[in-house]
Design an enzyme around this catalytic site. Sequence first.
Site, PDB file in Angstrom:
ATOM      1  N   GLY A   1       0.883  -1.081  -0.065  1.00 47.19           N
ATOM      2  CA  GLY A   1      -0.047  -0.099   0.066  1.00 47.19           C
ATOM      3  C   GLY A   1       1.063   1.084  -0.018  1.00 47.19           C
ATOM      4  O   GLY A   1       0.416   2.109   0.797  1.00 47.19           O
TER       5      GLY A   1
ATOM      6  N   GLY B   1      -0.278   5.120   0.399  1.00 47.69           N
ATOM      7  CA  GLY B   1      -0.893   5.588   1.358  1.00 47.69           C
ATOM      8  C   GLY B   1      -0.143   6.438   2.266  1.00 47.69           C
ATOM      9  O   GLY B   1       0.721   6.610   2.186  1.00 47.69           O
TER      10      GLY B   1
ATOM     11  N   ILE C   1       0.734   6.820   5.429  1.00 48.02           N
ATOM     12  CA  ILE C   1       1.819   6.190   6.548  1.00 48.02           C
ATOM     13  C   ILE C   1       2.873   5.007   5.629  1.00 48.02           C
ATOM     14  O   ILE C   1       4.079   5.572   5.717  1.00 48.02           O
ATOM     15  CB  ILE C   1       1.182   5.148   7.646  1.00 48.02           C
ATOM     16  CG1 ILE C   1       0.220   5.960   8.393  1.00 48.02           C
ATOM     17  CG2 ILE C   1       2.246   4.451   8.484  1.00 48.02           C
ATOM     18  CD1 ILE C   1      -0.531   4.973   9.508  1.00 48.02           C
ATOM     19  N   ALA C   2       2.272   4.400   4.914  1.00 48.09           N
ATOM     20  CA  ALA C   2       3.237   3.658   3.743  1.00 48.09           C
ATOM     21  C   ALA C   2       4.016   4.659   3.031  1.00 48.09           C
ATOM     22  O   ALA C   2       5.535   4.167   3.068  1.00 48.09           O
ATOM     23  CB  ALA C   2       2.444   2.758   3.026  1.00 48.09           C
TER      24      ALA C   2
ATOM     25  N   ARG D   1      -2.501  -1.237  -5.647  1.00 48.33           N
ATOM     26  CA  ARG D   1      -3.574  -2.007  -6.318  1.00 48.33           C
ATOM     27  C   ARG D   1      -3.865  -1.700  -7.701  1.00 48.33           C
ATOM     28  O   ARG D   1      -4.148  -2.199  -8.611  1.00 48.33           O
ATOM     29  CB  ARG D   1      -4.820  -1.457  -5.655  1.00 48.33           C
ATOM     30  CG  ARG D   1      -6.249  -2.180  -5.924  1.00 48.33           C
ATOM     31  CD  ARG D   1      -7.251  -2.126  -4.705  1.00 48.33           C
ATOM     32  NE  ARG D   1      -7.650  -0.786  -4.885  1.00 48.33           N
ATOM     33  CZ  ARG D   1      -8.839  -0.419  -4.070  1.00 48.33           C
ATOM     34  NH1 ARG D   1      -9.373  -1.384  -3.620  1.00 48.33           N
ATOM     35  NH2 ARG D   1      -8.923   0.840  -4.063  1.00 48.33           N
TER      36      ARG D   1
ATOM     37  N   ASP E   1      -3.482  -6.725  -4.599  1.00 49.66           N
ATOM     38  CA  ASP E   1      -4.749  -6.465  -4.165  1.00 49.66           C
ATOM     39  C   ASP E   1      -5.006  -7.331  -2.798  1.00 49.66           C
ATOM     40  O   ASP E   1      -4.810  -8.592  -2.857  1.00 49.66           O
ATOM     41  CB  ASP E   1      -5.941  -6.723  -5.188  1.00 49.66           C
ATOM     42  CG  ASP E   1      -7.045  -6.179  -4.795  1.00 49.66           C
ATOM     43  OD1 ASP E   1      -7.641  -6.211  -3.803  1.00 49.66           O
ATOM     44  OD2 ASP E   1      -7.856  -5.538  -5.800  1.00 49.66           O
TER      45      ASP E   1
ATOM     46  N   ALA F   1      -0.738  -1.753   4.133  1.00 43.09           N
ATOM     47  CA  ALA F   1      -1.991  -1.584   3.321  1.00 43.09           C
ATOM     48  C   ALA F   1      -3.275  -2.050   4.172  1.00 43.09           C
ATOM     49  O   ALA F   1      -3.110  -3.278   4.784  1.00 43.09           O
ATOM     50  CB  ALA F   1      -2.070  -2.265   2.288  1.00 43.09           C
TER      51      ALA F   1
ATOM     52  N   LYS G   1      -9.440  -3.408  12.097  1.00 45.79           N
ATOM     53  CA  LYS G   1      -7.854  -3.506  12.493  1.00 45.79           C
ATOM     54  C   LYS G   1      -7.815  -4.628  13.697  1.00 45.79           C
ATOM     55  O   LYS G   1      -6.636  -5.257  13.634  1.00 45.79           O
ATOM     56  CB  LYS G   1      -7.514  -2.317  13.326  1.00 45.79           C
ATOM     57  CG  LYS G   1      -7.735  -1.126  12.307  1.00 45.79           C
ATOM     58  CD  LYS G   1      -6.490  -1.158  10.810  1.00 45.79           C
ATOM     59  CE  LYS G   1      -5.207  -1.124  11.095  1.00 45.79           C
ATOM     60  NZ  LYS G   1      -4.486  -1.091  10.123  1.00 45.79           N
TER      61      LYS G   1
ATOM     62  N   VAL H   1      -3.128   9.457  13.197  1.00 46.31           N
ATOM     63  CA  VAL H   1      -1.861   9.643  12.681  1.00 46.31           C
ATOM     64  C   VAL H   1      -1.784  10.982  12.121  1.00 46.31           C
ATOM     65  O   VAL H   1      -2.712  11.089  10.944  1.00 46.31           O
ATOM     66  CB  VAL H   1      -1.150   8.578  11.742  1.00 46.31           C
ATOM     67  CG1 VAL H   1       0.169   9.073  11.145  1.00 46.31           C
ATOM     68  CG2 VAL H   1      -0.960   7.344  12.409  1.00 46.31           C
TER      69      VAL H   1
END
Length: 353
Positions: free
Chosen positions: A9, A12, A14-15, A34, A62, A83, A161, A189
């Site tokens: 991911g 994103g 954070i990633a 993805r 994915d 992700a 989560k 975050v």
Amino acid sequence: MSGRVLVTGISGFIASHVALALLYAGYTVRGSLRDPSRAGAVAAMLARAGADTGRLEFVSLDLSDDAGWHEAARGCRFVQHVASPISTRLPRDRNEMIVPAVEGARRAITAALDTQVERIVMTSSVSAVAFGHPAERTEPYSDADWSILTGGDIDTYSESKTRAELEAWSLVEAAGRRHDFVAINPSIVLGPLLNDDTGVSAVVIQQLMNGLPLIPRMTLNFVDVRDIAALQVAAMTHPRAGGHRYLASAPPVGTRDLVEGLRSAFPDYSRRLPRLDAPDWAVRLYAMVNADARGAVMAGLGRIRVFETGPAQALLGRPFMTARVAAAATAQSLIDYGLVRRPSSRAAPEKRG
């Protein structure tokens, strides 16, 4: 540092910061997308942030599809599974978020185990720790706590989560490799954006900066994305980090204190930032009609959550940045990318007396 790291991911919030920290540290990053057509934009984003994108490569994955996971993990020294499905608007069907979160964790962890990576770091959340508990609880939450899925304040994101992290721990324990796995559990975050996508967390600051009329009387937990990225990289190689969960959050902060911090840091926006408190009933009503605010209201209204973050700060090697610092960095990014309205240059002088 050397070696290849799979970052799931990578586009994103954070990633992308995790990938940036890894590239800064000298690793080769294999980022999953993805939509592979976004590779150019992600590479350009990281290059603008100063990364050497000559050590950046992409794969298409994915969370809901088996294709490519083992090939993506093969040849990697570490896996950073970041992700996870997230949205400002929670789906009507909870499984639209829960199923891909759990299945994505299963695919990422299984591929990492099967290809014998040295360590797996997974981005979880305090949503897997501190939700569903009695509202009157006052003792700090630790890495031994798990969210109670039958609790009253469990929303779809918290359930996704929790179930995803439980699935990950189950897989590594069944493989006898608990000590090759680390979970990072951040609170909300904030921090600098790397592009003009506000994501989810920055919406709180965006609404304040754009003139939210009243201040919700809430206490929230924030952490800076730069601390999370550094923590995830440290968790990858520290010899004693394996087999642990690390709760990551600055001390809880009231929304009024957060607003006053923004007012001090951005005086040009002072008139727009709210000054009066909103009654709790009005905040609940607002959350009913505004899906963007619902998660934050559930997290902070009428509750104060304190987390034991000593182990995470020891791993990081320093205290976490304060919520004010993280919020100011978010606000500056929103201004830089034109995501908040500029203050009027013809504002009338404040009334006195």
